[in-house]
Scaffold this motif. Sequence first.
Motif, short mmCIF file in Angstrom:
data_model
loop_
_atom_site.label_atom_id
_atom_site.label_comp_id
_atom_site.label_asym_id
_atom_site.label_seq_id
_atom_site.Cartn_x
_atom_site.Cartn_y
_atom_site.Cartn_z
N ARG A 31 0.84 -1.20 0.00
CA ARG A 31 0.00 0.00 0.00
C ARG A 31 0.87 1.25 0.00
O ARG A 31 0.57 2.24 -0.67
CB ARG A 31 -0.93 0.00 1.21
N ILE A 32 1.97 1.19 0.74
CA ILE A 32 2.89 2.34 0.77
C ILE A 32 3.55 2.52 -0.60
O ILE A 32 3.70 3.65 -1.09
CB ILE A 32 3.96 2.15 1.85
N LYS A 33 3.93 1.42 -1.23
CA LYS A 33 4.52 1.49 -2.58
C LYS A 33 3.54 2.12 -3.56
O LYS A 33 3.93 2.94 -4.41
CB LYS A 33 4.93 0.10 -3.06
N ASP A 34 2.28 1.74 -3.46
CA ASP A 34 1.25 2.31 -4.34
C ASP A 34 1.12 3.81 -4.11
O ASP A 34 1.00 4.59 -5.08
CB ASP A 34 -0.10 1.63 -4.09
N ILE A 35 1.14 4.22 -2.86
CA ILE A 35 1.04 5.64 -2.53
C ILE A 35 2.21 6.41 -3.12
O ILE A 35 2.04 7.47 -3.74
CB ILE A 35 1.00 5.82 -0.99
N LEU A 36 3.41 5.89 -2.96
CA LEU A 36 4.60 6.56 -3.46
C LEU A 36 4.62 6.61 -4.99
O LEU A 36 5.07 7.60 -5.58
CB LEU A 36 5.86 5.88 -2.93
N ALA A 37 4.13 5.55 -5.61
CA ALA A 37 4.09 5.53 -7.08
C ALA A 37 3.17 6.63 -7.60
O ALA A 37 3.51 7.35 -8.56
CB ALA A 37 3.64 4.16 -7.58
N VAL A 38 2.00 6.77 -6.99
CA VAL A 38 1.07 7.82 -7.39
C VAL A 38 1.66 9.19 -7.09
O VAL A 38 1.62 10.12 -7.92
CB VAL A 38 -0.28 7.64 -6.65
N ALA A 39 2.23 9.34 -5.90
CA ALA A 39 2.79 10.63 -5.47
C ALA A 39 3.94 11.09 -6.35
O ALA A 39 4.17 12.30 -6.51
CB ALA A 39 3.25 10.55 -4.02
N SER A 40 4.64 10.15 -6.95
CA SER A 40 5.79 10.52 -7.78
C SER A 40 5.40 11.22 -9.07
O SER A 40 6.26 11.70 -9.82
CB SER A 40 6.63 9.27 -8.11
N ARG A 41 4.09 11.31 -9.34
CA ARG A 41 3.63 12.08 -10.49
C ARG A 41 3.62 13.57 -10.20
O ARG A 41 3.22 14.37 -11.05
CB ARG A 41 2.21 11.63 -10.89
N ALA A 42 4.09 13.97 -9.04
CA ALA A 42 4.20 15.39 -8.72
C ALA A 42 5.13 16.08 -9.72
O ALA A 42 6.07 15.47 -10.23
CB ALA A 42 4.76 15.57 -7.30
N PRO A 43 4.86 17.36 -10.01
CA PRO A 43 5.73 18.09 -10.93
C PRO A 43 7.07 18.41 -10.28
O PRO A 43 7.17 18.52 -9.05
CB PRO A 43 4.94 19.37 -11.21
N SER A 44 8.08 18.57 -11.10
CA SER A 44 9.39 19.01 -10.61
C SER A 44 10.09 19.75 -11.73
O SER A 44 9.90 19.43 -12.91
CB SER A 44 10.24 17.83 -10.13
N GLY A 45 10.89 20.74 -11.37
CA GLY A 45 11.58 21.55 -12.37
C GLY A 45 12.40 20.72 -13.32
O GLY A 45 13.28 19.96 -12.88
N THR A 46 12.14 20.83 -14.60
CA THR A 46 12.80 20.07 -15.67
C THR A 46 12.80 18.57 -15.39
O THR A 46 13.69 17.83 -15.80
CB THR A 46 14.26 20.55 -15.92
N ASN A 47 11.78 18.12 -14.67
CA ASN A 47 11.59 16.70 -14.35
C ASN A 47 12.79 16.10 -13.60
O ASN A 47 13.16 14.94 -13.82
CB ASN A 47 11.30 15.88 -15.61
N THR A 48 13.38 16.87 -12.71
CA THR A 48 14.53 16.37 -11.95
C THR A 48 14.13 15.29 -10.94
O THR A 48 14.97 14.49 -10.52
CB THR A 48 15.22 17.51 -11.20
N GLN A 49 12.85 15.31 -10.51
CA GLN A 49 12.37 14.32 -9.53
C GLN A 49 13.38 14.19 -8.38
O GLN A 49 13.97 13.13 -8.16
CB GLN A 49 12.16 12.96 -10.20
N PRO A 50 13.59 15.26 -7.61
CA PRO A 50 14.68 15.30 -6.65
C PRO A 50 14.44 14.51 -5.36
O PRO A 50 15.33 14.41 -4.51
CB PRO A 50 14.79 16.79 -6.34
N TRP A 51 13.24 13.96 -5.20
CA TRP A 51 12.90 13.33 -3.93
C TRP A 51 13.53 11.95 -3.73
O TRP A 51 13.74 11.18 -4.65
CB TRP A 51 11.39 13.19 -3.83
N LYS A 52 13.81 11.69 -2.46
CA LYS A 52 14.18 10.35 -2.02
C LYS A 52 13.41 10.11 -0.73
O LYS A 52 13.29 11.01 0.10
CB LYS A 52 15.68 10.22 -1.78
N VAL A 53 12.86 8.92 -0.58
CA VAL A 53 12.02 8.63 0.58
C VAL A 53 12.51 7.36 1.27
O VAL A 53 12.67 6.32 0.63
CB VAL A 53 10.54 8.43 0.17
N TYR A 54 12.74 7.47 2.57
CA TYR A 54 13.08 6.31 3.38
C TYR A 54 11.82 5.89 4.14
O TYR A 54 11.27 6.68 4.92
CB TYR A 54 14.19 6.65 4.36
N VAL A 55 11.38 4.67 3.92
CA VAL A 55 10.19 4.14 4.59
C VAL A 55 10.68 3.30 5.77
O VAL A 55 11.26 2.24 5.59
CB VAL A 55 9.35 3.29 3.63
#
Length: 235
Positions: A31-55
């Motif tokens: 369920r957490i993986k599903d949440i993170l997969a959906v959340a990763s569709r957030a916008p980011s400048g030039t699609n850098t996707q700078p986030w890292k998440v420790y569960v």
Amino acid sequence: MILAQVQNVDAAITSRHSVRAFLNQPVDPQRIKDILAVASRAPSGTNTQPWKVYVVSGKKRDEMVERVCKAQLELYAKPELAQQHQETFAYYPEKWISPFIERRRENGWGLYGLLNIQKGEKDKMAQQQLRNFQLFDAPVGLYFTVNKALGIGSKMDIAMMIQNVMIAAKVRGLDTCPQAAWNHFHSIVLDVLNAPEDEELVCTVALGYADPEHIVNSFITPRIAVEEFAVFMDE
């Protein structure tokens, strides 16, 4: 169909609030993986996707809570230790101004009043503050980091991603509490996570199932009207 979608999205956003008491109920990792997969569709400048998440859960979660709570208790006993626990970026202003200071006070005293904590009861306040570092008993802690080499925009990007996490969690029956308080103990957190030296802690989010019986979860913060913060211009 469209109306139903709008209502569902609006309900998820408006029903989300910071939960400060969780049940001792595990969360399915998928369920957490599903949440993170959906959340990763957030916008980011030039699609850098700078986030890292420790569960973090289980024994590692308990180790994290134990170490940070120990540091917080030491800090309460010896305030001069604050110099050893400086956040890497300022979340709050050095000097508060109106109307923000009034909103901050309303929030603080509203919460303390609900918990029957009176002005001047420093030990009770300290115990409530410690609850932050116990993750409010949530079984999962999400620790969000970005690379230090990135600019301020990366924090805007990850903030949007964190909002997505909280909304995606809400629609799946889970609740959250975003916390900046952990940033003061970033060195401990990153050590427990065994994170690379080039990473910076941005936010911690407690994740789990809200305790519906705990009075603290009845605390819902107000919002000012659209007319007070929005300026519509057409000329």
